[in-house]
Design a protein around this motif. Structure first.
Motif, PDB file in Angstrom:
ATOM      1  N   PRO A 597       0.824  -1.219   0.000  1.00  0.00           N
ATOM      2  CA  PRO A 597       0.000   0.000   0.000  1.00  0.00           C
ATOM      3  C   PRO A 597       0.855   1.264   0.000  1.00  0.00           C
ATOM      4  O   PRO A 597       1.983   1.282   0.509  1.00  0.00           O
ATOM      5  CB  PRO A 597      -0.805  -0.119   1.297  1.00  0.00           C
ATOM      6  CG  PRO A 597       0.061  -0.951   2.193  1.00  0.00           C
ATOM      7  CD  PRO A 597       0.767  -1.927   1.300  1.00  0.00           C
ATOM      8  N   VAL A 599       0.983   4.836   1.605  1.00  0.00           N
ATOM      9  CA  VAL A 599       0.414   5.496   2.776  1.00  0.00           C
ATOM     10  C   VAL A 599       0.634   7.002   2.668  1.00  0.00           C
ATOM     11  O   VAL A 599       1.750   7.466   2.439  1.00  0.00           O
ATOM     12  CB  VAL A 599       1.053   4.965   4.076  1.00  0.00           C
ATOM     13  CG1 VAL A 599       0.472   5.689   5.287  1.00  0.00           C
ATOM     14  CG2 VAL A 599       0.832   3.465   4.188  1.00  0.00           C
ATOM     15  N   GLU A 601      -0.461  10.703   4.694  1.00  0.00           N
ATOM     16  CA  GLU A 601      -1.043  11.275   5.908  1.00  0.00           C
ATOM     17  C   GLU A 601      -1.225  12.782   5.755  1.00  0.00           C
ATOM     18  O   GLU A 601      -0.433  13.457   5.096  1.00  0.00           O
ATOM     19  CB  GLU A 601      -0.144  10.993   7.123  1.00  0.00           C
ATOM     20  CG  GLU A 601      -0.035   9.527   7.486  1.00  0.00           C
ATOM     21  CD  GLU A 601       0.819   9.297   8.709  1.00  0.00           C
ATOM     22  OE1 GLU A 601       1.457  10.266   9.175  1.00  0.00           O
ATOM     23  OE2 GLU A 601       0.860   8.163   9.204  1.00  0.00           O
ATOM     24  N   CYS A 631      -9.079   2.351  -1.402  1.00  0.00           N
ATOM     25  CA  CYS A 631      -8.663   3.355  -0.429  1.00  0.00           C
ATOM     26  C   CYS A 631      -9.203   3.004   0.950  1.00  0.00           C
ATOM     27  O   CYS A 631     -10.381   2.653   1.096  1.00  0.00           O
ATOM     28  CB  CYS A 631      -9.154   4.744  -0.831  1.00  0.00           C
ATOM     29  SG  CYS A 631      -8.438   5.360  -2.365  1.00  0.00           S
TER      30      CYS A 631
END
Length: 649
Positions: A597, A599, A601, A631
């Motif tokens: 995945p 990632v 933030e 997602c």
């Protein structure tokens, strides 16, 4: 303020060096532009001398220069917007610094009727060759480019060109951002109404960084530093250049200094056709504009001999025009190279007298065949009118220009149909009909063909452009009357309707002034009504940019950008996708393993109502992407029990 002794500064170079030297004195960041005359067999002082003041030297890059309806189009005339932004507060107390070609201070768009004095923090000046042309609207004007008559023996004051202009670019952008209300504004009788800037209560300071040859990067760097020191809240630049690394880019260095000092920078980068370049070098510290249309058409219509009718646009709509059918010919039929573009000499030997001539849009090999020039070439050859044809790259955007003869500009679909008609008959005819200014024309907004698509070449991990604003057929202040000499001169001040990337940037600057006047510590989106009560905001600090830059370059080059020593080994590197930016861009390499995945933030701060709950969601409009993209959000919702509480997604 510290000063430098440069008596030993000489060069072995064979050209004049324009160097920008920066110094930090306390909290003040100042740039000195030093002109050094080359002398034979001499060096740039000694290594010890250079180490006392020298930071870096880069070639002085030249950057390019890139209203009655747009405030309403942006929603500022709506009842809700009037409650959010009362007329008396439209940018009040905010100072917009405009970096451009200069300004015409006598234009009524810069009248200070009803304007309060500038804020006490204002530290700038107005310099029109010793004449203090200053009021509470135009509170500052400085020049950073040489006068055409400047010599190596000129004094500092004599060397600078006055901050006035005769081109129109700076006057147009400044009045778009914060021009005062001027009733009866019009250009050649079109787009009539009350012209006003987006933030008419904001103050304006002009910094002349451009002349007829371009905009030197050293002048831009010095002007941004000066604007920050003068007390500008917003720095608006409608210019751009070719892509270079940030540490060699004067604009990137200047804007990073501005963000460290708390000023907001907004400028539009160079916009090129999609097949030539996607987007220029703009970094995360700049807000990069995308250019859009609005729902106003200055309409001209062509009716063909076969009965088909197509709408187009033209600012020049002569009332005395005999709207009858004329023979219709295609300029490219002459067979000369680039004849279809109607450049100088392209119609020689071709019978166009008394006819309407079809000319294709395009500047030719030298990019110097302008839309207005095409009409002048047709007129000089005896043509009665002109139809300007979009080719495929220009798509469906049409522009209202101050042509020199009856004309109109049509989109690609209309152009294709008109050319097919001409090729189908030996007796093609057409009629040009002028219909004036029409509001509410769909679709709007739509992306202008000349607007960049992105991503940024230098840093594709930061989604660019950032935001969209009107840049097609924008009416704003202008230094002189436009149109052909035969056009009637209407009473009142002069305005012009302009299309391009550069009118979009001052719209954003004006919107930010509105928001900053209401929320001094917050900058939000283009939608002024929603920006008045944004809810969640993305905060970012200058130190975050240092971490981001250390992910791109080594310590030496980041130190050049920051104009202070930076040790990247002691800095937490922030990848592009993790910078706390309000947009998210993730680039997947061809070798990417789909089971791994990506990632991303973000940290958001609640400045809206409390308590409140915000839910994360993704809209996917591509069916293929829906099958390949999954997602997950953690957490899926943010609950805020108090203002300024932060949450992380």
């Amino acid at each position: 303020m510290e000063s430098f002794k440069l008596s030993s500064l000489t060069l072995v170079l064979t050209f004049l060096l324009l160097a920008a030297v920066a110094v930090v004195a306390g909290d003040e960041l100042t740039t000195f532009i030093v002109h050094v005359q080359p002398q034979k067999n001499q060096m740039l002082a000694t290594a010890d001398d250079r180490n006392t003041w020298f930071v870096t030297a880069v070639p002085d890059q030249m950057y390019e220069l890139h209203t009655t309806h747009t405030p309403q189009f942006l929603g500022l005339g709506a009842r809700e917007a009037k409650r959010s932004y009362p007329v008396a507060e439209h940018g009040a107390g905010v100072i917009i610094g405009v970096l451009d070609t200069g300004i015409v201070p006598s234009h009524p768009s810069f009248s200070d009727d009803g304007m309060p004095p500038p804020p006490a923090r204002w530290n700038g000046c107005c310099d029109f060759n010793g004449r203090a042309v200053r009021n509470n609207k135009l509170i500052g004007a400085r020049s950073f480019v040489p006068s055409p008559n400047a010599t190596t023996n000129s004094t500092s004051d004599d060397w600078r060109a006055p901050p006035v202009e005769d081109e129109g670019h700076g006057t147009h952008t400044a009045s778009t951002a914060a021009g005062a209300a001027v009733p009866g504004a019009q250009a050649l009788g079109q787009a009539m109404g009350t012209a006003t800037g987006i933030a008419p209560r904001a103050h304006v300071a002009m910094y002349k960084v451009c002349n007829k040859t371009g905009c030197p990067g050293s002048a831009i760097l010095a002007a941004v530093d000066a604007a920050v020191g003068d007390g500008c809240d917003i720095i608006s630049m409608s210019l751009g250049g070719s892509s270079t690394p940030f540490y060699q880019d004067s604009v990137a260095i200047a804007t990073f200094g501005a963000i460290e000092k708390g000023s907001l920078r907004y400028h539009v980068g160079r916009q090129l056709w999609p097949e030539r370049q996607l987007c220029d070098k703009r970094g995360a510290v700049d807000a990069h504009r995308r250019c859009s249309t609005m729902d106003r058409s200055i309409r001209s219509t062509v009716r063909l001999g076969n009965g088909f009718v197509f709408h187009g646009e033209s600012l020049y709509q002569p009332q005395a025009w005999n709207s009858t059918f004329y023979p219709l010919v295609y300029a490219g039929a002459s067979g000369k190279p680039y004849a279809e573009l109607c450049g100088n000499g392209s119609l020689d030997g071709m019978d166009v007298r008394g006819k309407i001539v079809l000319c294709e849009l395009g500047g030719g090999p030298g990019h110097n065949i302008t839309r207005i020039l095409k009409g002048a070439v047709v007129q000089s050859a005896g043509g009665a009118g002109m139809i300007l044809l979009n080719t495929f790259p220009q798509g469906y955007n049409t522009l209202a220009d101050a042509h020199v003869l009856p004309a109109l500009h049509v989109d690609y679909a209309a152009a294709s149909a008109i050319k097919s008609y001409v090729n189908s008959t030996s007796n093609a005819t057409a009629q040009i009909i002028f219909e004036g200014t029409i509001l509410g024309t769909p679709p709007a907004p739509s992306i202008a063909a000349f607007s960049s698509r992105g991503p940024s070449i230098e840093n594709p991990g930061i989604l660019k452009p950032d935001i969209m604003g009107p840049g097609v057929n924008v009416l704003a202040a202008w230094p002189f009357q436009v149109g052909p000499p035969s056009a009637p001169v209407l009473p009142g001040p002069t305005f012009n309707v302009i299309s391009g990337t550069w009118p979009s940037a001052p719209h954003l600057s004006g919107v930010v002034a509105l928001v900053k006047s209401k929320h001094p510590h917050c900058v939000c989106r283009r939608d002024p009504e929603k920006a008045a009560d944004p809810g969640l905001v993305y905060d970012i600090a200058a130190s975050d940019y240092i971490g981001y830059l250390c992910g791109l370059y080594d310590s030496q080059n980041v130190s050049v950008i920051a104009r202070r020593p930076v040790d990247c080994s002691a800095v937490t590197v922030i990848p592009e996708s993790m910078l706390n930016y309000p947009s998210i861009s993730v680039a997947f390499q061809q070798t990417w393993n789909r089971s791994t995945p990506a990632v991303v933030e973000r940290t958001v701060k609640n400045v809206g109502e409390v308590p409140s709950v915000y839910y994360a969601a993704v809209d996917i409009f591509d069916d293929d992407a829906t099958e390949a993209l999954i997602c997950h959000f953690a957490p899926g919702a943010l609950f805020n029990s108090s203002k300024t509480k932060e949450g992380r997604l």
